[in-house]
Design an enzyme around this catalytic site. Structure first.
Site, short mmCIF file in Angstrom:
data_model
loop_
_atom_site.label_atom_id
_atom_site.label_comp_id
_atom_site.label_asym_id
_atom_site.label_seq_id
_atom_site.Cartn_x
_atom_site.Cartn_y
_atom_site.Cartn_z
CB CYS A 74 5.26 4.49 -9.91
SG CYS A 74 4.39 3.61 -8.50
P1 NAD Z 1 0.25 4.33 -0.18
O1 NAD Z 1 0.63 5.28 0.74
O2 NAD Z 1 -1.60 4.48 -1.28
O3 NAD Z 1 0.07 3.16 0.78
C1 NAD Z 1 0.72 3.35 1.92
C2 NAD Z 1 0.17 2.77 2.72
O4 NAD Z 1 0.52 2.40 4.46
C3 NAD Z 1 -0.82 3.73 3.63
O5 NAD Z 1 -2.23 3.43 4.16
C4 NAD Z 1 -0.15 3.62 5.36
O6 NAD Z 1 -1.53 4.50 6.17
C5 NAD Z 1 0.18 2.61 5.48
N1 NAD Z 1 1.44 2.75 6.95
C6 NAD Z 1 2.20 3.27 6.69
N2 NAD Z 1 3.02 3.02 8.01
C7 NAD Z 1 2.44 2.03 8.07
C8 NAD Z 1 2.58 0.87 9.29
N3 NAD Z 1 3.92 1.70 9.84
N4 NAD Z 1 2.14 0.38 10.19
C9 NAD Z 1 1.39 0.12 9.15
N5 NAD Z 1 0.46 0.75 7.91
C10 NAD Z 1 1.22 1.29 7.98
O7 NAD Z 1 1.35 4.00 -1.03
P2 NAD Z 1 1.32 2.70 -2.33
O8 NAD Z 1 0.51 3.59 -3.53
O9 NAD Z 1 0.09 1.04 -1.76
O10 NAD Z 1 2.81 2.24 -2.44
C11 NAD Z 1 3.42 1.88 -1.52
C12 NAD Z 1 4.06 0.98 -2.08
O11 NAD Z 1 4.93 0.65 -3.30
C13 NAD Z 1 5.72 2.54 -2.61
O12 NAD Z 1 6.93 2.32 -2.33
C14 NAD Z 1 5.37 2.56 -4.09
O13 NAD Z 1 6.47 3.61 -4.70
C15 NAD Z 1 5.02 1.16 -4.20
N6 NAD Z 1 4.42 0.44 -5.38
C16 NAD Z 1 3.45 1.57 -6.14
C17 NAD Z 1 2.96 1.37 -7.64
C18 NAD Z 1 1.72 2.07 -7.68
O14 NAD Z 1 1.27 2.47 -8.40
N7 NAD Z 1 0.43 2.57 -6.24
C19 NAD Z 1 3.17 0.19 -7.68
C20 NAD Z 1 4.30 -0.64 -7.75
C21 NAD Z 1 4.45 -0.21 -6.31
#
Ligand code: NAD
Length: 446
Positions: free
Chosen positions: A279
């Site tokens: 993040c």
């Molecule tokens: P991540 O990469 O762990 O997970 C994303 C998932 O989405 C992956 O498993 C991928 O396979 C899936 N995906 C992508 N396109 C897809 C589709 N069309 N259909 C189905 N699945 C699909 O990401 P994350 O860390 O969970 O982060 C997600 C969002 O949340 C980002 O924008 C991030 O900035 C935000 N965020 C993350 C955190 C954190 O701590 N990780 C905290 C707050 C916000």
């Protein structure tokens, strides 16, 4: 309510499990079939405290995973988008967001009842209204506001304590194009009725997330800059300085019974190796790049980013001060993940540090109690990985504490009485300087 979540990563899976925990029917969608299978067996693909027992309890009841996005949307009332939003070096990469919106839109084409689509991913201000909404309208052939709603609900969970953060939120921010889209989200969060909730437009909701992360990153780089000044001055330790700073009433409140309570922000006002993770690094860069496209440079935020990137090199400088030539030296990394209680290696300072050391001819070894597979995948192949702290601490010239895992409190005990004790570079300031024979901390002049 019937909820579908697109993207089952750190945010999507935790949100899905927690939504099911508070009584909703939840289906998590991911492109990756192996992830889906694991979740449906009640196993978590990521390390997150408390998540696995939750999956074991809820999968097959109110929670399931699937690769079938279309069916998931058709079978639910509200869809959250939680796909990744990486930084591509120039700007935020919205490829996954666009694709998810397109697929949701196609499913909505077949749906006659009102549906709400909510962006939970972190996206630069304007994305939900100017990118997601038109893609949904085009793919569905329907009109936002009339046939479906569009909202933005940023996620504030912290990896490592994500389940706890989700179940005991400090705030809920809900954006929407109209009252109906906002009300649908209020319904989802009804069990958290006592939590301060801010309902606003989508762009403000998006901006709240970026400002929240930017202020935390700024605190960290500010503290590190002050630490580096302490190192240069000599005779002053940033840890003592920060203890004094934290005592101000802005940071430490005194309860009516006289008990002092430190504000959580003080953990960001502490010197260290810098921030990492999925993040703060990408969000600060994305906001600065986005602001620049609107004619608004962000020199303060740019300096925050630059200070953070320079922090691993500071550790190399400390190592050189103690070991002189690093070529051929054996240096251990204690911890690899960007923070404790997670296996997330994205943008962890350990990656940059390992590369710098390898370039200097160092034999780098490493141990992380949890980030084993992810650590191996993220670090250069020249790094030798150990299975225990005890074995890592043998036959080394120096060790760098990269992640503040509790287990590393054992380091003084492991080194007690050792004539060949390595120098410890405390990258997180978690040990007492006198607790090991040869200590160096960031922001301290030995
Ligand atoms: P991540 O990469 O762990 O997970 C994303 C998932 O989405 C992956 O498993 C991928 O396979 C899936 N995906 C992508 N396109 C897809 C589709 N069309 N259909 C189905 N699945 C699909 O990401 P994350 O860390 O969970 O982060 C997600 C969002 O949340 C980002 O924008 C991030 O900035 C935000 N965020 C993350 C955190 C954190 O701590 N990780 C905290 C707050 C916000």
């Amino acid at each position: 309510m019937r909820i579908s979540i697109i993207g089952t990563g750190y945010v999507g899976l935790v949100s899905g499990a927690c939504f099911a925990e508070i009584g909703h029917d939840c289906v998590c969608v991911d492109l990756d079939p192996s992830k889906v299978e694991r979740i449906n067996r009640g196993e978590t693909p990521i390390h997150e405290n408390g998540l696995e027992p939750m999956l074991k309890r809820l999968v097959g009841k109110r929670l399931r995973a699937t690769t079938d996005l279309r069916q998931a949307v058709l079978d639910s009332d509200i869809t959250f988008i939680a796909v990744g939003t990486p930084f591509d070096g120039q700007r935020i990469d919205l490829t996954y967001i666009r694709e998810a919106a397109r697929q949701i839109g196609e499913a909505l084409r077949e749906k006659s009842s009102y549906h709400v689509v909510v962006v939970k991913s972190t996206v630069v201000p304007g994305t939900t209204d100017d990118v997601v909404r038109p893609v949904l309208e085009q793919a569905s052939g329907k009109k936002a506001g009339a046939d479906f709603g569009v909202g933005m609900n940023p996620e504030f969970l912290t990896e490592g304590v994500a389940v706890d953060d989700f179940m005991k939120p400090d705030r809920i921010v809900i954006g929407g194009i109209d009252e109906r889209a906002i009300d649908a989200q209020r319904e989802v969060y009804k069990p958290f009725a006592n939590t301060p909730t801010l309902a606003t437009n989508n762009k403000t909701a998006e901006m709240i997330k970026y400002v929240s992360n930017s202020v935390l990153a700024t605190m960290i780089s500010f503290s590190n800059e002050m630490a580096n000044v302490c190192t240069a001055l000599g005779g002053v330790d940033i840890a003592d300085v920060m203890r004094g700073v934290h005592l101000a009433r802005y940071f430490t409140t005194t309860l009516p019974d006289g008990k002092p309570v430190k504000a959580g922000i003080t953990s960001f006002l502490w010197a260290g190796l810098g921030y990492g993770g999925s993040c703060l690094p990408k969000d600060t860069k994305a906001l600065s790049a986005h602001a620049a496209t609107h004619g608004q440079p962000m020199p303060l935020l740019d300096a925050v980013i630059a200070t953070n990137l320079a922090q691993p090199a500071r550790v190399v400088g400390l190592l050189e001060r103690h070991l002189k030539q690093l070529n051929g030296k054996r240096i251990a990394l204690l911890g690899l993940a960007f923070k404790p209680d997670t296996d997330d290696m994205r943008e962890s300072p350990s990656i940059g540090l390992a590369k710098l050391l390898i370039d200097k001819g160092v034999k780098v070894s490493a141990y992380d109690p949890v980030a084993r597979e992810t650590g191996r995948a993220a670090l250069p192949s020249a790094v030798a990985h150990h299975e225990s702290l005890d074995s890592l601490m043998q036959d080394i010239d120096a060790a760098v504490i990269v992640t503040s895992w509790d287990e590393f409190q054992r380091v003084p005990q492991l080194l007690a009485g050792r004539a060949d004790a390595p120098v410890i570079i405390d990258g997180r300031r978690i040990l007492e300087p006198a607790s090991v024979p040869r200590y160096e901390g960031i922001g301290r002049r030995s």
